[in-house]
Design a protein around this motif. Sequence first.
Motif, PDB file in Angstrom:
ATOM      1  N   LEU A   1       0.840  -1.208   0.000  1.00  0.00           N
ATOM      2  CA  LEU A   1       0.000   0.000   0.000  1.00  0.00           C
ATOM      3  C   LEU A   1       0.872   1.253   0.000  1.00  0.00           C
ATOM      4  CD1 LEU A   1      -2.671   1.499   0.251  1.00  0.00           C
ATOM      5  CD2 LEU A   1      -2.637   1.049   2.695  1.00  0.00           C
TER       6      LEU A   1
ATOM      7  N   GLU B   1       2.373   1.742  -3.406  1.00  0.00           N
ATOM      8  CA  GLU B   1       1.329   2.095  -4.371  1.00  0.00           C
ATOM      9  C   GLU B   1       0.944   3.574  -4.222  1.00  0.00           C
ATOM     10  OE1 GLU B   1      -0.338   0.773  -7.628  1.00  0.00           O
ATOM     11  OE2 GLU B   1       0.531  -0.743  -6.300  1.00  0.00           O
TER      12      GLU B   1
ATOM     13  N   LEU C   1      -9.984   9.348   3.148  1.00  0.00           N
ATOM     14  CA  LEU C   1      -9.412   8.018   3.301  1.00  0.00           C
ATOM     15  C   LEU C   1      -9.341   7.635   4.780  1.00  0.00           C
ATOM     16  CD1 LEU C   1      -8.418   6.139   1.181  1.00  0.00           C
ATOM     17  CD2 LEU C   1      -6.124   7.067   1.421  1.00  0.00           C
TER      18      LEU C   1
ATOM     19  N   PRO D   1     -11.039  -3.293   5.308  1.00  0.00           N
ATOM     20  CA  PRO D   1     -10.717  -1.935   5.749  1.00  0.00           C
ATOM     21  C   PRO D   1     -11.644  -0.882   5.184  1.00  0.00           C
ATOM     22  CG  PRO D   1      -9.177  -2.647   4.070  1.00  0.00           C
ATOM     23  CD  PRO D   1     -10.157  -3.767   4.257  1.00  0.00           C
ATOM     24  N   PHE D   2     -12.611  -1.288   4.360  1.00  0.00           N
ATOM     25  CA  PHE D   2     -13.487  -0.336   3.689  1.00  0.00           C
ATOM     26  C   PHE D   2     -14.794  -0.140   4.416  1.00  0.00           C
ATOM     27  CE2 PHE D   2     -12.884   0.081  -1.124  1.00  0.00           C
ATOM     28  CZ  PHE D   2     -11.631   0.568  -0.917  1.00  0.00           C
ATOM     29  N   LEU D   3     -15.285   1.061   4.448  1.00  0.00           N
ATOM     30  CA  LEU D   3     -16.623   1.298   4.957  1.00  0.00           C
ATOM     31  C   LEU D   3     -17.577   1.640   3.829  1.00  0.00           C
ATOM     32  CD1 LEU D   3     -16.188   3.290   8.220  1.00  0.00           C
ATOM     33  CD2 LEU D   3     -17.074   1.014   7.890  1.00  0.00           C
ATOM     34  N   GLU D   4     -17.057   2.385   2.851  1.00  0.00           N
ATOM     35  CA  GLU D   4     -17.922   2.803   1.769  1.00  0.00           C
ATOM     36  C   GLU D   4     -17.294   2.410   0.441  1.00  0.00           C
ATOM     37  OE1 GLU D   4     -18.818   6.951   2.098  1.00  0.00           O
ATOM     38  OE2 GLU D   4     -19.221   6.712   4.213  1.00  0.00           O
TER      39      GLU D   4
ATOM     40  N   VAL E   1     -13.506   4.147  -1.810  1.00  0.00           N
ATOM     41  CA  VAL E   1     -12.562   4.841  -0.937  1.00  0.00           C
ATOM     42  C   VAL E   1     -11.173   4.775  -1.576  1.00  0.00           C
ATOM     43  CG1 VAL E   1     -11.416   4.788   1.299  1.00  0.00           C
ATOM     44  CG2 VAL E   1     -13.865   4.432   1.145  1.00  0.00           C
ATOM     45  N   GLY E   2     -10.542   5.925  -1.688  1.00  0.00           N
ATOM     46  CA  GLY E   2      -9.201   5.963  -2.260  1.00  0.00           C
ATOM     47  C   GLY E   2      -9.200   6.202  -3.764  1.00  0.00           C
TER      48      GLY E   2
ATOM     49  N   ASN F   1      -9.165   8.169  -7.100  1.00  0.00           N
ATOM     50  CA  ASN F   1      -8.657   9.490  -7.454  1.00  0.00           C
ATOM     51  C   ASN F   1      -9.125   9.839  -8.862  1.00  0.00           C
ATOM     52  OD1 ASN F   1      -6.920  11.620  -8.421  1.00  0.00           O
ATOM     53  ND2 ASN F   1      -5.656  11.204  -6.637  1.00  0.00           N
TER      54      ASN F   1
ATOM     55  N   GLU G   1      -8.126  11.831 -11.018  1.00  0.00           N
ATOM     56  CA  GLU G   1      -7.088  12.091 -12.015  1.00  0.00           C
ATOM     57  C   GLU G   1      -6.475  10.802 -12.566  1.00  0.00           C
ATOM     58  OE1 GLU G   1      -6.180  14.814 -13.458  1.00  0.00           O
ATOM     59  OE2 GLU G   1      -7.506  16.121 -12.305  1.00  0.00           O
ATOM     60  N   LEU G   2      -6.801   9.673 -11.939  1.00  0.00           N
ATOM     61  CA  LEU G   2      -6.224   8.410 -12.383  1.00  0.00           C
ATOM     62  C   LEU G   2      -7.196   7.676 -13.304  1.00  0.00           C
ATOM     63  CD1 LEU G   2      -4.721   7.106  -9.021  1.00  0.00           C
ATOM     64  CD2 LEU G   2      -3.512   8.224 -10.873  1.00  0.00           C
TER      65      LEU G   2
ATOM     66  N   GLU H   1      -5.521   2.401 -13.095  1.00  0.00           N
ATOM     67  CA  GLU H   1      -4.678   2.855 -11.981  1.00  0.00           C
ATOM     68  C   GLU H   1      -5.447   2.856 -10.671  1.00  0.00           C
ATOM     69  OE1 GLU H   1      -1.704   5.876 -14.389  1.00  0.00           O
ATOM     70  OE2 GLU H   1      -3.729   6.519 -13.908  1.00  0.00           O
TER      71      GLU H   1
ATOM     72  N   PHE I   1      -5.641  -0.539  -9.058  1.00  0.00           N
ATOM     73  CA  PHE I   1      -4.442  -0.950  -8.334  1.00  0.00           C
ATOM     74  C   PHE I   1      -4.263  -0.181  -7.030  1.00  0.00           C
ATOM     75  CE2 PHE I   1      -3.469  -2.775 -12.461  1.00  0.00           C
ATOM     76  CZ  PHE I   1      -3.074  -4.033 -12.058  1.00  0.00           C
ATOM     77  N   LEU I   2      -4.636   1.111  -7.043  1.00  0.00           N
ATOM     78  CA  LEU I   2      -4.489   1.897  -5.819  1.00  0.00           C
ATOM     79  C   LEU I   2      -5.525   1.495  -4.769  1.00  0.00           C
ATOM     80  CD1 LEU I   2      -3.208   4.238  -4.280  1.00  0.00           C
ATOM     81  CD2 LEU I   2      -4.843   5.754  -5.365  1.00  0.00           C
TER      82      LEU I   2
ATOM     83  N   ALA J   1      -5.030  -1.856  -3.386  1.00  0.00           N
ATOM     84  CA  ALA J   1      -3.968  -1.931  -2.375  1.00  0.00           C
ATOM     85  C   ALA J   1      -4.530  -1.615  -0.994  1.00  0.00           C
ATOM     86  CB  ALA J   1      -2.835  -0.962  -2.721  1.00  0.00           C
ATOM     87  N   ILE J   2      -5.459  -0.658  -0.941  1.00  0.00           N
ATOM     88  CA  ILE J   2      -6.078  -0.336   0.349  1.00  0.00           C
ATOM     89  C   ILE J   2      -6.889  -1.523   0.845  1.00  0.00           C
ATOM     90  CG2 ILE J   2      -7.631   1.240   1.566  1.00  0.00           C
ATOM     91  CD1 ILE J   2      -6.965   3.320  -0.584  1.00  0.00           C
ATOM     92  N   LEU J   3      -7.514  -2.218  -0.109  1.00  0.00           N
ATOM     93  CA  LEU J   3      -8.319  -3.393   0.254  1.00  0.00           C
ATOM     94  C   LEU J   3      -7.465  -4.580   0.672  1.00  0.00           C
ATOM     95  CD1 LEU J   3     -11.216  -3.733  -2.300  1.00  0.00           C
ATOM     96  CD2 LEU J   3     -11.388  -3.601   0.166  1.00  0.00           C
TER      97      LEU J   3
END
Lengths: 316, 423
Positions: free
Chosen positions: A29, A32, A111, B97-100, B103-104, B106, B108-109, B113, B116-117, B120-122
Amino acid sequence: MSAGADAALPTEAAGSAPQRATFRHYRHLTLELAITQFKLRYTQSALGYFWSLLKPALLFAINYLIFVDLFKINDGTQFYGIQLLLGIITWTFFAECTASSMQAIASNAGLIRKAYFPRSILVIAASLSSLFTFLINLVIVFVIAVLLHQIDIGVRIVFVFPLLLELYVLALGISLFLSALFVQYHDVGHLWDVLMQLLFYGSGVMFSLTYVLQRVHLALAIGQTTEIHNSHFAWIVEVMACNPIMQTVEDLRHALLTPVAPWTELVVTGHLAAVHQYATLDAPWLAPAPFVVVILVVTIGALTFRARARSFAENL
Amino acid sequence: MSISGRDIAIRVEDLSKRFRIPLDRSSTLKHRLTHWRSASRYRTLEALRDINFEVPAGEFIGIIGHNGSGKSTLLKILSRIYRPDAGRVTIKGQVSPFLELGVGFNPELTARENIFLSGAILGLGRAELHHRFDEIIGFAELEQFVDHKLKNFSSGMEVRLAFSLAIQAHAEILMMDEVLAVGDASFQQKCFDVFAGYKREGRTIVLVTHQLPAVTIYCDRALLLDHGRLVADGSATEVTAQYRRAIGLADDGSKLGPEIDRWGSRDVVVTGVRMLDERGEADENPMSGGFARVELGYEIQNDAVSEFTCVVWLVRGDGLVISEARLAVSQYAQAGSSQRGSAGTIRYDIAELPLLDGTYGVNVELQARRDGATFDHVEHAIRFRVIDRGGRRGLIEPGGVWSVVPSEQPVVSWPDQFASTQQ
């Protein structure tokens, strides 16, 4: 088959396996996030990543024109131009890293309020993305040094890594401290701007410590300065000698750009030598002072961050 | 490993959470330095008080309650985003780790992308995301937009992407906050299909939502929170029924809704709305299939207005509009009678109320006949509770007719591709 359904439940993982998985997850993470931030910095610009090279080059050109070409300043060290460039990119890393990492928590409020992971990941990712730029810039300096001055990089490059680590740890420590406070007090942003101005002049970016010490010597020799002036000077020099940024800049220059580094001369002595050269300053404790400062800063930064991190989600 | 058949996935003991809301908003360093002696003034909000419950592994539990009852706070404490002030939370198993959704993300991506971002949080690795990439994009139906920036996506596309990514999480315990609030009907159906799959896999799910029907259909159990207290813990059907009754009772006071739910030019005003039974007596608990009359009083306050349209909507407790009925009202129609007045009563009779057990409301509006401009709109002018003797769940009684036709062999069978998945 309710028993079968129960058996199909994932058995609770025991031992260190889940911990290793968690560590891998957080490391992944962090990278990334850092890569994304690095990418985003250069989106929506025609030149893209090229800017990360162009910016220090242009800064160098401006400073070179003003100081070397116009004012004929030379601090007496060899290859002042490339020394200056190295100083500038090192400082730029420190300044950009702390300024952007300071906002890492506040600007990721969404976040933080909606997902759980160690909060420090955000600060580390932001600082890493500045480090990427710095590393690219360093490669440019190497290339210029080799092409322009036939400097033999060779094995000396090994000494660069501990210095980079030291500087990065310092920047990270400060970033942790600032980002934690910034959540509640945006004042630290303005305060840090001003402090950085002061730090810039105290970090030997434009002039090496050797140069400053030589000037003091010279002033003393021709009697331009009084004893009072001198003690004043000594105090400033002492403080500057404790500055880890100055130490890393000096030692990086020494490690990379001194024409032929004799093997007997250890890299870190670049800074030490300068301190000792200043004869009137009989203070051996100054030699390890920068390292102590780094350790203190990173400890305070990490402790402050840890104490405040638990309430980020509520305070944002 | 399990002693009582099922492990406890979540155990919450005497949990309390307070928020300190600063009364003076200026929280600058200067303020702190100049006021460091006087203790900062705070209003303390008790978000959660002495909450106790356990969730066995594999249970699908719903948390309901009105806004500000502490549902989301509780979910955030379970996900370690907030820290409890008192009490203990023990969780066994990996928590998502997610509530909604999303999340995360962006803007602009690109979609790629972002996968993958956000992945990663998941907690999904790069190799794994590569492996499942086509599946994620396929499920989201976004094959043609893989390398488009997210900011150019419609909100529907973004939600689909977020959802198809979120369902890839391996977590044994899933926490979800209002994931159903977004998306159209077909998207919600997809959500439910996935929930059903989770249930089969034996994952533990905690769902915070306002959608009571979803709770009754999918949750094994429900918790009802009210002002930070756990007021009901039981089967989803019972708890949602209790909540519906609570909402119905809470607004029992006045016939007219609060001023905030009323708007219009007031050229003609609604003077009152009530619900009557066949004997003409006030009755806010009509029977399913029985008689119900909505009676509305009006008064013309602007003499220039001589005709208007009256609209009556029947709505469900959560605002879903069930039906709409319109009546054109003209004063000339009354001209023949001696009762030419600037006020009157409009009646809307329903001979056989086609609603099933639940709490409903009536919205009314008087509007200009020419351009539909609103004279007076009253949201939730009255609430009523329909009682069904059979205790049937649902929304409407479609008036269907049953019959059974016996035969030697089954006549109706599954389509081929579906038959193989059965069994």
